[in-house]
Design a protein around this motif. Structure first.
Motif, PDB file in Angstrom:
ATOM      1  N   ILE A  27      42.125  27.411  46.523  1.00 24.65           N
ATOM      2  CA  ILE A  27      40.976  27.800  47.651  1.00 24.65           C
ATOM      3  C   ILE A  27      40.803  26.760  48.553  1.00 24.65           C
ATOM      4  O   ILE A  27      40.633  27.029  49.790  1.00 24.65           O
ATOM      5  CB  ILE A  27      39.576  28.214  46.734  1.00 24.65           C
ATOM      6  CG1 ILE A  27      39.891  29.622  45.608  1.00 24.65           C
ATOM      7  CG2 ILE A  27      38.467  28.561  47.806  1.00 24.65           C
ATOM      8  CD1 ILE A  27      38.733  29.669  44.963  1.00 24.65           C
ATOM      9  N   VAL A  68      42.955  38.420  45.071  1.00 25.80           N
ATOM     10  CA  VAL A  68      41.596  38.747  44.783  1.00 25.80           C
ATOM     11  C   VAL A  68      41.440  38.380  43.151  1.00 25.80           C
ATOM     12  O   VAL A  68      40.407  38.023  42.799  1.00 25.80           O
ATOM     13  CB  VAL A  68      41.671  40.187  45.110  1.00 25.80           C
ATOM     14  CG1 VAL A  68      42.389  41.004  44.122  1.00 25.80           C
ATOM     15  CG2 VAL A  68      40.136  40.660  44.888  1.00 25.80           C
ATOM     16  N   TYR A  70      42.722  36.115  41.454  1.00 19.81           N
ATOM     17  CA  TYR A  70      42.687  34.519  41.324  1.00 19.81           C
ATOM     18  C   TYR A  70      41.232  33.999  41.820  1.00 19.81           C
ATOM     19  O   TYR A  70      40.575  33.536  41.045  1.00 19.81           O
ATOM     20  CB  TYR A  70      43.664  33.666  42.276  1.00 19.81           C
ATOM     21  CG  TYR A  70      43.930  32.412  41.775  1.00 19.81           C
ATOM     22  CD1 TYR A  70      44.464  31.725  40.852  1.00 19.81           C
ATOM     23  CD2 TYR A  70      42.977  31.341  42.796  1.00 19.81           C
ATOM     24  CE1 TYR A  70      44.211  30.436  40.500  1.00 19.81           C
ATOM     25  CE2 TYR A  70      42.822  30.097  42.382  1.00 19.81           C
ATOM     26  CZ  TYR A  70      43.602  29.547  41.285  1.00 19.81           C
ATOM     27  OH  TYR A  70      43.485  28.143  41.052  1.00 19.81           O
ATOM     28  N   VAL A  71      40.829  34.441  42.761  1.00 22.62           N
ATOM     29  CA  VAL A  71      39.513  34.318  43.552  1.00 22.62           C
ATOM     30  C   VAL A  71      38.274  34.626  42.552  1.00 22.62           C
ATOM     31  O   VAL A  71      37.423  33.871  42.337  1.00 22.62           O
ATOM     32  CB  VAL A  71      39.332  34.698  44.809  1.00 22.62           C
ATOM     33  CG1 VAL A  71      37.719  34.501  45.362  1.00 22.62           C
ATOM     34  CG2 VAL A  71      40.163  34.203  45.808  1.00 22.62           C
ATOM     35  N   PHE A  72      38.516  36.011  42.314  1.00 23.43           N
ATOM     36  CA  PHE A  72      37.603  36.237  41.114  1.00 23.43           C
ATOM     37  C   PHE A  72      37.371  35.642  39.972  1.00 23.43           C
ATOM     38  O   PHE A  72      36.362  35.273  39.548  1.00 23.43           O
ATOM     39  CB  PHE A  72      37.806  38.085  40.598  1.00 23.43           C
ATOM     40  CG  PHE A  72      36.966  38.632  39.843  1.00 23.43           C
ATOM     41  CD1 PHE A  72      35.642  38.880  40.145  1.00 23.43           C
ATOM     42  CD2 PHE A  72      37.053  38.735  38.397  1.00 23.43           C
ATOM     43  CE1 PHE A  72      34.840  39.655  39.316  1.00 23.43           C
ATOM     44  CE2 PHE A  72      36.225  38.996  37.561  1.00 23.43           C
ATOM     45  CZ  PHE A  72      34.846  39.542  38.038  1.00 23.43           C
ATOM     46  N   GLN A 110      33.680  37.659  47.980  1.00 27.88           N
ATOM     47  CA  GLN A 110      34.365  39.131  48.233  1.00 27.88           C
ATOM     48  C   GLN A 110      35.118  39.007  49.348  1.00 27.88           C
ATOM     49  O   GLN A 110      36.336  39.235  49.302  1.00 27.88           O
ATOM     50  CB  GLN A 110      33.202  40.246  48.120  1.00 27.88           C
ATOM     51  CG  GLN A 110      33.956  41.394  48.193  1.00 27.88           C
ATOM     52  CD  GLN A 110      32.903  42.897  48.336  1.00 27.88           C
ATOM     53  OE1 GLN A 110      31.657  42.553  48.390  1.00 27.88           O
ATOM     54  NE2 GLN A 110      33.447  43.989  47.827  1.00 27.88           N
ATOM     55  N   SER A 113      37.889  36.760  49.135  1.00 30.83           N
ATOM     56  CA  SER A 113      39.078  37.325  48.021  1.00 30.83           C
ATOM     57  C   SER A 113      39.730  38.391  48.658  1.00 30.83           C
ATOM     58  O   SER A 113      40.871  38.697  48.608  1.00 30.83           O
ATOM     59  CB  SER A 113      38.587  37.857  46.846  1.00 30.83           C
ATOM     60  OG  SER A 113      37.798  39.063  47.215  1.00 30.83           O
ATOM     61  N   GLN A 114      39.331  39.097  49.891  1.00 28.06           N
ATOM     62  CA  GLN A 114      39.800  40.551  50.399  1.00 28.06           C
ATOM     63  C   GLN A 114      40.921  39.796  51.646  1.00 28.06           C
ATOM     64  O   GLN A 114      41.288  40.788  52.299  1.00 28.06           O
ATOM     65  CB  GLN A 114      38.969  41.417  50.728  1.00 28.06           C
ATOM     66  CG  GLN A 114      38.211  42.028  49.628  1.00 28.06           C
ATOM     67  CD  GLN A 114      37.195  43.083  50.006  1.00 28.06           C
ATOM     68  OE1 GLN A 114      36.627  42.878  51.280  1.00 28.06           O
ATOM     69  NE2 GLN A 114      36.729  43.832  49.062  1.00 28.06           N
TER      70      GLN A 114
END
Length: 448
Positions: A27, A68, A70-72, A110, A113-114
């Motif tokens: 990130i 998505v 990974y970020v979640f 969100q 991640s998108q």
């Protein structure tokens, strides 16, 4: 038009409660990439360098290539004030402004991640005017997968819920429940840990792939194991439990029993921290680290024994005694040893009882009793002895049956006895090694 790039840049900069995820290298690399291309002065080669660095770090840390996902995961396992409160079942005490901040962060995360590789490349291409060679350089950069959501048993249910929502803010209650059940941070992400010392200090390292052994995989020693299992059940249910010493001959399944407990009870909040013998002086620090966590922790010390000159056993003795400063209801110690008396005793110790040497200890008997008493400070001691011939062959038969091996029993017993003579003696470990050999040759069709 408000671009997705500018939106992502703003979101990355305005995260509050979950700001810890910005320290993650994937990130952080995205943050650097987005900030660069949002300044409207893009050099294609510099951009390609930032993009390539991000893609490299993403694929290195996430073999699924799903951003998505990974970020979640980084969000769900972030340890912060909110996740910590929720894990302790004190959400009613959380300030309403913190809850609003969490909702804001969920919306930002969100959106981050998108963000897709197409969004980034389209934005950069539009900013490069009409230079086709520069646009081609951008187009051929690799894409990452957005839509693919890997199967992950640890987060499947909560992730499916989040992904089904138009807005992640709507999943706040589910997130609170996840933390209440699973805990927060690394204690939610991992179920097994190793306490490690290095030049940079010491700390807990999560075990990515713990030993998958289950209690049902362990053959023999059911009575011995029953006492350990009952004590563990008391522990995970919040009742008083004893520290346990599993001692006996090598290869009898002492360590495997403890490891199997983790796989049996991790869903009920059990965690295991393996503490090397050389780190026993860190036990008070480890206990302070976990004492307020909702999970139950077994501090696992394998192959425990001390030389008579060692003093590390005093740290273990203090913990077992349960001093006021370190006693915790969510921590027990399980140790394995091949020795009933954990501190080696010499004949010279006993000479002091009747010696006329002025340099010998006057109260030599006290020293002997202190050495013998360490094992007594474990509330439960379970003995694992080498099996006799009948028990050894029973273990062989049960292992062969569990593996589905269709082998002549007389031949199996004859070869099993040869194996224990040639190799490591008669023990459950030897039986396991023998059955592994039989299964290998059976698969090759080479058994005679």
């Amino acid at each position: 038009m408000f671009s997705k790039i500018k939106e992502a840049n703003i979101c990355l900069g305005s995260i509050t409660i979950y700001r810890g995820i910005l320290q993650d290298e994937v990130i952080a690399s995205l943050n650097k990439l987005v900030k660069y291309i949002d300044n409207n002065d893009i050099d294609p080669l510099t951009f390609a360098g930032y993009y390539g660095e991000f893609y490299h770090i993403l694929t290195k840390n996430n073999s699924f290539n799903s951003f998505v996902y990974y970020v979640f995961k980084r969000m769900i396992y972030d340890e912060n004030a909110f996740s910590d409160y929720a894990s302790r079942e004190v959400t009613r005490k959380i300030d309403v402004n913190i809850l609003k901040s969490v909702e804001h962060d969920l919306d930002c995360i969100q959106k981050i991640s998108q963000l897709t590789s197409k969004d980034i490349k389209d934005y950069v291409i539009s900013a490069l005017c009409n230079d086709e060679s520069e646009k081609h350089l951008v187009r051929v950069l690799p894409d990452w997968d957005f839509s693919h959501i890997p199967v992950d048993e640890s987060t499947n249910e909560i992730m499916e819920l989040f992904m089904s929502q138009e807005s992640w803010q709507n999943s706040l209650e589910a997130l609170i429940e996840f933390y209440r059940v699973r805990g927060s941070g690394k204690f939610a992400e991992y179920k097994g840990f190793v306490w490690e010392n290095s030049r940079n200090g010491h700390g807990l390292t999560g075990v990515e792939t713990p030993d998958p052994v289950r209690l049902s995989d362990l053959v023999g020693y059911e009575l011995e194991r029953k006492e350990v299992i009952e004590n563990t059940r008391f522990f995970v249910e919040g009742l008083r439990a004893n520290n346990v010493l599993l001692y006996g001959d090598r290869g009898t399944g002492k360590s495997s029993t403890v490891k199997a407990l983790l796989n049996e009870y991790s869903d009920q909040g059990l965690r295991i921290i393996e503490v090397p013998k050389q780190s026993l002086s860190d036990l008070p620090e480890i206990i302070r680290m976990v004492k307020d966590k909702p999970q139950k922790f077994i501090l696992f010390i394998d192959d425990l024994a001390f030389e008579d000159s060692e003093e590390k056993y005093t740290a273990l003795k203090a913990v077992l005694e349960g001093g006021l400063s370190i006693r915790s209801r969510n921590v027990v110690i399980y140790a394995t040893s091949n020795r009933r008396h954990l501190i080696k005793e010499k004949f010279s110790d006993r000479v002091g009882l009747m010696s006329n040497n002025n340099d010998d200890e006057i109260r030599a008997g006290d020293t002997i009793q202190e050495k013998l008493s360490l094992a007594d400070r474990f509330g439960i001691t379970v003995t694992f002895s080498l099996p006799d011939k009948k028990r050894y062959l029973d273990i062989i038969d049960n292992l062969a049956m569990s593996r589905g091996l269709n082998v002549d029993k007389e031949w199996l017993h004859k070869e099993a006895m040869k194996w224990e003579l040639l190799y490591n003696g008669r023990s459950p470990r030897t039986a396991q090694q023998f059955i592994d050999w039989v299964e290998g040759f059976s698969c090759l069709g080479s058994l005679t």
